[in-house]
Motif scaffolding. Structure first.
Motif, PDB file in Angstrom:
ATOM      1  N   PRO A  44      36.035  32.274 -33.604  1.00  0.00           N
ATOM      2  CA  PRO A  44      35.883  33.883 -33.613  1.00  0.00           C
ATOM      3  C   PRO A  44      34.294  34.168 -33.212  1.00  0.00           C
ATOM      4  O   PRO A  44      34.596  35.151 -32.948  1.00  0.00           O
ATOM      5  N   ASP A  45      33.723  33.062 -32.666  1.00  0.00           N
ATOM      6  CA  ASP A  45      32.099  34.007 -32.134  1.00  0.00           C
ATOM      7  C   ASP A  45      32.642  34.552 -30.537  1.00  0.00           C
ATOM      8  O   ASP A  45      31.987  34.973 -30.074  1.00  0.00           O
ATOM      9  N   LEU A  46      34.019  34.223 -30.052  1.00  0.00           N
ATOM     10  CA  LEU A  46      34.633  34.813 -28.283  1.00  0.00           C
ATOM     11  C   LEU A  46      35.786  35.599 -28.876  1.00  0.00           C
ATOM     12  O   LEU A  46      36.521  35.551 -29.319  1.00  0.00           O
ATOM     13  N   LEU A  47      35.182  36.850 -27.842  1.00  0.00           N
ATOM     14  CA  LEU A  47      36.775  37.562 -27.918  1.00  0.00           C
ATOM     15  C   LEU A  47      37.684  37.148 -26.737  1.00  0.00           C
ATOM     16  O   LEU A  47      37.030  35.746 -25.911  1.00  0.00           O
ATOM     17  N   PRO A  48      38.548  37.408 -26.497  1.00  0.00           N
ATOM     18  CA  PRO A  48      39.786  37.487 -25.861  1.00  0.00           C
ATOM     19  C   PRO A  48      39.275  38.130 -23.805  1.00  0.00           C
ATOM     20  O   PRO A  48      38.168  38.824 -23.854  1.00  0.00           O
ATOM     21  N   VAL A  49      39.837  36.864 -23.140  1.00  0.00           N
ATOM     22  CA  VAL A  49      39.044  37.299 -21.747  1.00  0.00           C
ATOM     23  C   VAL A  49      40.452  38.231 -21.267  1.00  0.00           C
ATOM     24  O   VAL A  49      41.079  37.471 -20.853  1.00  0.00           O
ATOM     25  N   VAL A  50      39.796  38.926 -20.856  1.00  0.00           N
ATOM     26  CA  VAL A  50      40.511  40.211 -20.299  1.00  0.00           C
ATOM     27  C   VAL A  50      40.438  40.721 -18.863  1.00  0.00           C
ATOM     28  O   VAL A  50      39.144  41.088 -18.593  1.00  0.00           O
ATOM     29  N   PHE A  51      41.228  40.359 -17.626  1.00  0.00           N
ATOM     30  CA  PHE A  51      41.123  41.278 -16.925  1.00  0.00           C
ATOM     31  C   PHE A  51      42.615  41.516 -15.785  1.00  0.00           C
ATOM     32  O   PHE A  51      43.175  42.092 -16.710  1.00  0.00           O
ATOM     33  N   GLN A 100      35.895  39.823 -24.166  1.00  0.00           N
ATOM     34  CA  GLN A 100      34.825  39.479 -24.316  1.00  0.00           C
ATOM     35  C   GLN A 100      34.300  40.073 -22.952  1.00  0.00           C
ATOM     36  O   GLN A 100      34.863  40.471 -21.751  1.00  0.00           O
ATOM     37  N   ARG A 101      32.569  39.756 -23.298  1.00  0.00           N
ATOM     38  CA  ARG A 101      31.744  40.039 -22.320  1.00  0.00           C
ATOM     39  C   ARG A 101      31.619  39.223 -21.060  1.00  0.00           C
ATOM     40  O   ARG A 101      30.835  38.224 -22.329  1.00  0.00           O
ATOM     41  N   LEU A 102      31.902  39.217 -19.834  1.00  0.00           N
ATOM     42  CA  LEU A 102      30.870  38.239 -19.261  1.00  0.00           C
ATOM     43  C   LEU A 102      29.860  38.326 -18.815  1.00  0.00           C
ATOM     44  O   LEU A 102      29.361  39.386 -18.694  1.00  0.00           O
TER      45      LEU A 102
END
Lengths: 476, 95
Positions: free
Chosen positions: A276-283, B60-62
């Motif tokens: 829950p501390d991390l959001l999905p990584v989207v690119f 997520q921000r990187l």
């Protein structure tokens, strides 16, 4: 009964980022204990992980290099277990949506044939700290500098059928991650290590046997040994009427045995769930294409080019491209207009032999690509013979200067003047009346004797091709 | 779905929680009612709806790959029960 072995590997490769995957602490190797373990790495209350962009880029690069599916929407998950080298009580990893999906890589087998090994997935995760079990009077010392270092775990399909195939696959991945500059591949510092899943089944059977997992093997030699030991052990168990149990085993290099660590189904229930501390990584595709542009020529492409454009054998090309440094060295030499085949022979032969003997890598070779090219040119223009070149090479290795300097200083210049060679030949013939008579009466083998004598008399400096030709004329 | 006493014990063990034998039944009931709620939600038709990994529909921000942390070992180790030679000491771990 005939048995078939089934092997799958999980390779953990440390990504060469400057900072950790979820914190801004340094990943440099060898620092004083716990001086690079910040609040995030220690799992102190109130901290939040933030993903390192470089780790995402490197993982994507690996996916592209192996023709794998890239997940444009990947998710980090918590893998829950308690161990003091992981202070949060969980490891941040990826479960259902890893960044890299299915792909494949070709390996070359000893008989020269190729085999494709499937890659199931590759996911990002954080490394744990280090436990030191000795010297702390009944307590364990914990160094968390390594905690949070980015790892890419590359999971293969159970496609390998022998320890040798497993080693070939591991070497291929090892070379690839260095080629594409996502890992230094340093096995001594644990930057590259693997777990092997090994099972056996009667040949011809479709279902897999029960597997055991061999943990944390960090050398090619140990992988081969550990797998072979485990195969033997499993076959023994079954042939004695027993059953292989699913478990984690540790390879002990000193005792040369594998032993059970703990029974997997009992201890390991990781209860993965999205962190829950991390959001999905989207690119998007544009991001992927940007990274694709940064891919260098890959080992297989390089091998193919060396064969088709330079006329090298598949075998030689394979050796030269096994590491990027070696391939770069080779290309630097032929870039100075030296024949590719001659260069390949020297690098694979004398240069590699000397490096092995002195336990050096090509990057540490005292004879630079420029020096080697200079010497090879002197072979090409007949200033020295291939045999004399070995002396010149030794001279350059010992820092006596470039090829021309060494040739001059040691008087190694090849004799190519016909009259000078003729004089030596005449003298040799005059001193060997018995051999001459025997040769002329049909003992052809003595030709070699004359060549030897002439070379000896010229201290190895006479041009061998000329000596051969002129001797033939003289003796006939 | 209902959990029995053994499930509760095993969950507690995995979470390294020490629980009192006399509370097990109560825990079993509470946990089971949570699962019942999940079961109830399972009845909702979600065909064609993409699962979310996070309640917020953002990504997520990187962070740039820079080392910004400095060595604060001394401060961190002040709250550790036992340290030696820069290491945190913990009860012996036996493999």
């Amino acid at each position: 009964m005939e048995w078939e072995t089934v092997i799958g590997l999980e390779i953990h490769t440390q990504l060469r980022t400057k900072s950790k995957i979820f914190s801004s602490a340094s990943t440099a190797f060898g620092a004083e204990p716990n001086t690079q373990a910040c609040a995030v790495d220690l799992g102190l209350p109130g901290v939040l992980p933030v993903v390192n962009a470089e780790a995402i880029r490197m993982a994507t690069k690996f996916g592209l290099a192996t023709g794998s599916a890239i997940c444009k929407h990947s998710v980090f998950a918590r893998k829950n277990y308690f161990y003091p080298d992981s202070p949060k009580g969980y490891q941040i990893s990826q479960m259902e949506l890893p960044i890299v999906g299915e792909g494949a890589i070709d390996i070359e087998l000893e008989d020269g044939t190729k085999k494709t090994i499937g890659i199931t997935r590759a996911h990002l995760e954080e490394d744990a700290g280090k436990s030191l079990h000795e010297d702390y009077q009944g307590m364990t010392g914990i160094d968390l500098n390594r905690a949070g270092t980015p790892l890419l775990e590359i999971v293969s399909e159970p496609d390998m059928r022998s320890a040798k195939e497993a080693v070939a696959y591991m070497k291929k991945i090892h070379s690839l991650v260095q080629y594409i500059e996502i890992s230094d591949g340093n096995m001594a510092e644990s930057s590259f290590r693997c777990d092997a899943n090994v099972s056996v089944r009667p040949k011809g059977q479709k279902e897999y046997g029960t597997r055991a997992e061999l943990k944390n093997i960090n050398s090619f030699r140990f992988v081969e040994r550990a797998i072979n030991l485990e195969i033997e052990r499993q076959i023994d168990v079954i042939e004695d009427g027993g059953k292989v149990v699913q478990e984690t085993r540790l390879y002990d290099a000193d005792k040369h045995e594998t032993r059970s660590m703990r029974s997997k189904e009992e201890a390991n229930d990781y209860r993965y769930f999205p962190d829950p501390d991390l959001l999905p990584v989207v690119f998007d595709d544009a991001y992927i294409e940007e990274i694709r542009k940064t891919l260098p020529e890959l080992p297989d492409e390089k091998t193919a080019r060396f064969v088709s454009d330079l006329g090298l054998s598949e075998y030689d090309a394979g050796i030269l491209t096994a590491s990027r440094e070696l391939a770069d060295f080779f290309e630097a030499v032929i870039g100075q207009s030296v024949d590719a085949k001659l260069t390949a022979n020297w690098i694979i032969g004398d240069v590699s032999a000397r490096l092995n003997k002195e336990d050096l890598t090509i990057a540490e070779c005292p004879v630079s690509s420029k020096l080697l090219a200079g010497m090879l040119k002197r072979i090409e223009d007949n200033t020295i013979s291939g045999k004399i070149a070995k002396d010149v090479f030794n001279g350059m290795w010992n820092g006596e200067g470039d090829a021309d300097t060494v040739i001059d200083k040691k008087g190694l210049k090849q004799i190519t003047d016909d009259s000078a060679i003729e004089a030596i030949i005449d003298e040799v013939i005059a001193n060997s009346p018995d051999q001459l008579e025997q040769y002329r009466s049909g003992k052809d083998k003595l030709f070699g004797y004359f060549v030897g004598q002439v070379m000896k008399a010229s201290q190895g400096k006479a041009n061998p091709a000329q000596v051969n030709q002129m001797l033939k004329d003289k003796l006939s | 779905m209902s959990l029995g006493p053994d499930d509760v014990k095993s969950i507690a063990h995995l979470a390294r929680l020490e629980i009192d034998e006399k509370n097990i039944e109560e825990y079993a009931n509470s946990l089971s009612s949570i699962l019942d709620l999940v079961e109830e939600m399972n009845a909702v038709d979600t065909a064609g709806i993409k699962p979310m990994a996070h309640p917020m529909n953002v990504s997520q921000r990187l962070r740039a790959d820079e080392v910004l942390e400095v060595n604060q070992r001394e401060i961190f180790q002040k709250i550790a029960p036992k340290v030696k030679d820069g290491l945190y000491l913990v009860p012996q771990v036996i493999e």
